[in-house]
Design an enzyme around this catalytic site. Structure first.
Site, PDB file in Angstrom:
ATOM      1  N   VAL A  81       0.822  -1.212   0.000  1.00 49.10           N
ATOM      2  CA  VAL A  81       0.000   0.000   0.000  1.00 49.10           C
ATOM      3  C   VAL A  81       0.855   1.261   0.000  1.00 49.10           C
ATOM      4  O   VAL A  81       1.658   1.483   0.899  1.00 49.10           O
ATOM      5  CB  VAL A  81      -0.946   0.023   1.227  1.00 49.10           C
ATOM      6  CG1 VAL A  81      -1.951   1.156   1.083  1.00 49.10           C
ATOM      7  CG2 VAL A  81      -1.653  -1.305   1.391  1.00 49.10           C
ATOM      8  N   SER A  82       0.655   2.078  -1.013  1.00 47.08           N
ATOM      9  CA  SER A  82       1.435   3.308  -1.170  1.00 47.08           C
ATOM     10  C   SER A  82       0.556   4.530  -0.915  1.00 47.08           C
ATOM     11  O   SER A  82      -0.615   4.556  -1.275  1.00 47.08           O
ATOM     12  CB  SER A  82       1.985   3.370  -2.600  1.00 47.08           C
ATOM     13  OG  SER A  82       2.457   4.676  -2.875  1.00 47.08           O
ATOM     14  N   PRO A  83       1.134   5.591  -0.308  1.00 46.24           N
ATOM     15  CA  PRO A  83       0.388   6.831  -0.128  1.00 46.24           C
ATOM     16  C   PRO A  83       0.485   7.727  -1.368  1.00 46.24           C
ATOM     17  O   PRO A  83      -0.107   8.802  -1.396  1.00 46.24           O
ATOM     18  CB  PRO A  83       1.109   7.482   1.047  1.00 46.24           C
ATOM     19  CG  PRO A  83       2.534   7.056   0.877  1.00 46.24           C
ATOM     20  CD  PRO A  83       2.494   5.670   0.266  1.00 46.24           C
TER      21      PRO A  83
ATOM     22  N   ASP B 277       7.745   3.444  -4.728  1.00 45.76           N
ATOM     23  CA  ASP B 277       7.919   4.488  -3.712  1.00 45.76           C
ATOM     24  C   ASP B 277       9.391   4.826  -3.542  1.00 45.76           C
ATOM     25  O   ASP B 277       9.750   5.920  -3.130  1.00 45.76           O
ATOM     26  CB  ASP B 277       7.360   4.025  -2.358  1.00 45.76           C
ATOM     27  CG  ASP B 277       5.842   3.975  -2.358  1.00 45.76           C
ATOM     28  OD1 ASP B 277       5.227   4.727  -3.134  1.00 45.76           O
ATOM     29  OD2 ASP B 277       5.278   3.182  -1.591  1.00 45.76           O
TER      30      ASP B 277
END
Ligand code: ZN
Length: 837
Positions: free
Chosen positions: A365-367, A476
């Site tokens: 999960v990436s922001p 990321d």
């Protein structure tokens, strides 16, 4: 005396963490020379006092050069009162509403690090003051004794990941340090290895070097005792403060979906999971959108005391170019929440309300919600390999903001605002937490777990190994060319390189299939283990809330499967309506965990699933076991504890050698001053003649203050410190090896700032020449200096000096604090007063 910088660079590379020089000393001298040369090259690039590397992106050049936000430990001790009766266990299991005590925690200042001696002294002084204060506050509840068998200690730390060595030291320290009072004695043995969870938020802007396994020390130049001690001390102090703030509370749990804050960074892997399983989670999609939050409200006063929040998203809003210490999006969410509840008039770091935004199954999960783009063309990258024209370094995910700083603000604020909604009394989703507090813990030898498959067959996990895509990194933080994600064939050249460390056997290659082994880390033991083979797992029960502590980054679907498996065990024993959360990156670090289907694609997360394709199955099997033990009140079997490798650690991080300043100047004097006046939203920038911040971390203090002149008493009052979002402290090392440096301080004037006279001040500590001489002589073998300088006379002088030093060491043991006082001198300076209107 003149010692060339080169000599010093060589010398520091011999510095081992254990203080005693053993007979192996010379062995290390010969074997570290090549590294010393390497280090020397690096030294030129990074300046005179190389700072501590950040943990996460594994970039050698990403080192700390100041503070945006201080890193904090937030501790929660949740337990039941000691009962005198020999109660029947079954009765406890009935989940009758029973009163629970929560003692919270409180944040603690850390930053890059200082010399340990200094650091300890600071803490002691600080603690004495705190202690008196706390004793008064806790008198009210001093008769409350928690039952150690019905207590859990949960600490969320702003750091890259948990560390088994830190857990060991924290527990040791909690047991060692008491001052004999009843309250202190009852803290002894309350938080232990089996009921303590230290879970990291996974910020990628926090110092590295605190893990005891060699793989994690490559870019940080080995182990950093400064960082290790700072983290350990911070956590110990947070737990002590929590303990002293004991009071009965009501606990509520609430949950709700939060969108537009996260994306899956390996969406093609996620799609390999069975369709019917994905459909079950259609409302949330390919990442968990559910935020789960515990809130703590004082039973007597009804005041909000704190919150513990879980939402799946990586701490990678700040990118690999950042050099300021930061809690990333989670740290900012905590900052906003604590500021809201403690009030703007409370200085950051003070105040009773504590908000922990902890990590969970954030593996994929990436922001960075705009998604991965090619840095050269602006077009989307190749989705399977995350490359642009075959190069992984060009494929970088973009956040929603203009800059990484802005993205951190957006992602942090959204989590905070959603948390606030969950906490509001009008929220119908809030459920009161009732029931017993309990836990089970096991060490698991994850490199060799026997697994009973559903089809009746037996298989096992593999010794730890990293695949090729591990070196490809993620969108990321891309890795290095020629590696890329989705690699399931191997290159002979890199096989050879990895093979220098450990050549995988045919059995290991088969076991890890289809992962091509780049680093056979489970078998690398030079100079010590590269990755853990034994890991800690535990389950905490707080009424109907269950926390699963894992030392890894579970992907979305892996996390869902683990939670579901535990839920099935609970329901089979009639424990219904539960809330189950995964506490990620807790108590050690063993990289990632994907599902078996995701493992086949060998993207970064799969290549970093250490123990082979059955890693998740092994976790599920082990959690089913300890959950059953917990419900049946039987003890859990455990493997032996991981080793304590502290005494073997090698550090190539140089000490701070000297702080100097140009003739005619004084430390703390202003180099660039403020203008006469500013408007809100403008930025004030001032610069001070300063020193290396590693000399003193200013624990419980600050490198900067923004002060306002009070119209009432005519005194200056501090309104912001170095932890505030609107301030930045940048340390600028000077040229060459003279140790000249500057502290650049920026204050972005918030729009709500009232008209008035303000000033900016800087606090620093310099390393004096006496400290330098001692430190240098301490580590220089005399023969080396003499041969390098070619002077017999210098050698004699050095030998005499070393003798004097030996005597001074004996003296120092008796007068540690005095001598530290002699080496380090504090200084202070302020800008001119300026008008804000
Ligand atoms: Zn990660």
């Amino acid at each position: 005396m003149e010692v060339t910088p080169f000599c010093l660079s060589v010398v520091v590379s011999f510095h081992r963490i254990s203080s005693a020089l053993t007979s192996r000393h010379h062995y290390h001298v010969t074997h570290t020379l090549s590294l010393a040369l390497f280090f020397f090259l690096l030294h030129i690039r990074t300046g005179p006092a190389a700072q501590i590397n950040f943990m996460g992106y594994a970039r050698a050049g990403q080192t700390a050069h100041g503070i945006h936000q201080r890193l904090r430990a937030r501790a929660f001790i949740i337990g039941q009162r000691m009962e005198n009766t020999n109660h029947d266990v079954k009765e406890t299991m009935k989940a009758e509403p029973i009163e629970m005590e929560e003692q919270k925690y409180k944040s603690y200042y850390w930053d890059t690090a200082a010399l340990i001696q200094r650091h300890r002294n600071d803490l002691r002084n600080h603690n004495d003051m705190q202690h008196q204060h706390q004793q008064q506050r806790t008198k009210q509840y001093s008769d409350v004794l928690l039952d150690p068998n019905k207590t859990v200690c949960f600490v969320s730390i702003d750091a890259g990941m948990g560390s088994d060595l830190i857990n060991m030291r924290v527990v040791q320290r909690l047991n060692e340090e008491t001052n004999g009072t009843t309250t202190e004695r009852s803290l002894q043995g309350l938080c232990r290895i089996d009921n303590l969870s230290i879970s990291a938020t996974h910020t990628h802007s926090a110092p590295a070097g605190f893990l005891q396994y060699a793989l994690f020390q490559i870019t940080s130049l080995g182990f950093s005792d400064e960082v290790f001690q700072a983290y350990t001390e911070g956590i110990v102090q947070a737990i002590r403060k929590a303990f002293h703030n004991i009071e009965p509370v009501e606990i509520n749990v609430a949950q709700g979906l939060l969108f537009n804050v996260s994306i899956n960074r390996s969406p093609t892997s996620y799609l390999l999971n069975p369709e019917e399983e994905r459909l079950e989670y259609a409302a949330q999609g390919d990442t968990d959108k559910n935020m789960v939050q515990l809130t703590f409200t004082a039973s007597q006063s009804g005041e909000k005391r704190g919150l513990l929040n879980w939402f799946a998203v990586h701490g990678t809003s700040m990118n690999a170019s950042n050099q300021l210490i930061s809690g990333d999006n989670k740290g900012y969410a905590s900052y906003l929440s604590e500021r809201y509840f403690n009030g703007n008039e409370t200085l950051t770091g003070d105040g009773r309300f504590v908000a922990a935004f902890a990590s969970t199954n954030l593996g994929d999960v990436s922001p960075n919600t705009v998604g991965p783009r090619c840095t050269d063309t602006g077009l989307p990258c190749d989705i399977v390999t995350s490359t642009c024209g075959g190069d992984c370094m060009k494929c970088v995910a973009q956040g929603p903001g203009r800059t990484d700083h802005h993205s951190t603000e957006i992602i942090g604020r959204k989590q905070y605002e959603h948390s606030l909604q969950l906490l509001q009394d009008t929220n119908k989703e809030q459920v009161k937490v009732v029931g017993p507090v309990a836990f089970r813990h096991s060490f698991v030898e994850m490199s060799n777990v026997t697994i009973w498959l559903k089809d009746g067959n037996i298989t096992h996990t593999c010794p730890a190994a990293l695949g090729y895509s591990f070196a490809g990194g993620t969108t990321d933080g891309p890795g290095d060319f020629p590696f890329h994600q989705g690699t399931n064939t191997s290159y002979p050249f890199w096989n050879m390189m990895g093979g220098f460390l450990s050549i995988p056997t045919a059995e290991e290659i088969y076991c890890q299939f289809p992962k091509p082994i780049l680093l056979n880390v489970g078998k690398c033991v030079v100079p010590y283990s590269w990755d853990p083979n034994t890991i800690p797992i535990s389950i905490f029960r707080i009424g109907h809330v269950f926390i699963l502590n894992v030392p890894s980054e579970f992907t979305t679907m892996a996390g869902r499967r683990l939670r579901k498996a535990v839920q099935n065990v609970l329901e089979s024993q009639n424990v219904m309506n539960t809330s189950i959360v995964i506490a990620g990156l807790a108590n050690s670090y063993s990289h990632y965990v994907t599902t078996e289907q995701e493992y086949a694609s060998q993207r970064y997360e799969a290549a970093s699933t250490l123990y082979g394709k059955h890693t998740l199955t092994a976790y599920i099997q082990e959690f089913e076991r300890i959950t059953t033990d917990l419900l049946q009140n039987s003890p859990s079997e455990s493997a032996a504890s991981p080793p304590d490798l502290y005494d073997q650690q090698i550090s190539l991080v140089p000490p701070v050698l000297l702080d100097t300043i140009g003739l005619g100047y004084r430390f703390g004097s202003v180099a660039i001053d403020a203008k006469d006046q500013y408007r809100t939203n403008e930025t004030v920038g001032v610069s001070f003649r300063s020193s290396n911040p590693r000399n003193n971390q200013r624990i419980g203090g600050t490198f900067l203050t923004v002060d306002i002149l009070s119209g009432i008493d005519g005194e200056w009052h501090t309104i912001y410190v170095d932890s505030d979002w609107c301030t930045q402290y940048r340390w600028k090392g000077g040229d060459g090896y003279l140790g000249v440096s500057f502290a650049e301080i920026h204050w972005n004037i918030p729009k709500e700032t009232t008209t008035g006279l303000y000033r900016i001040c800087h606090n620093g500590t310099r390393n004096t020449i006496i400290g330098v001489i001692e430190m240098s002589l301490d580590h220089i073998p005399g023969w080396m200096v003499s041969s390098l300088l070619g002077s017999y006379a210098i050698n004699i002088v050095l030998q005499i000096a070393r003798m004097a030093l030996y005597l001074s060491h004996s003296l120092r043991r008796a007068t540690t604090e005095k001598l530290a006082h002699f080496h380090y001198k504090d200084f202070h300076g302020c800008s001119r007063a300026f008008l804000v209107r």
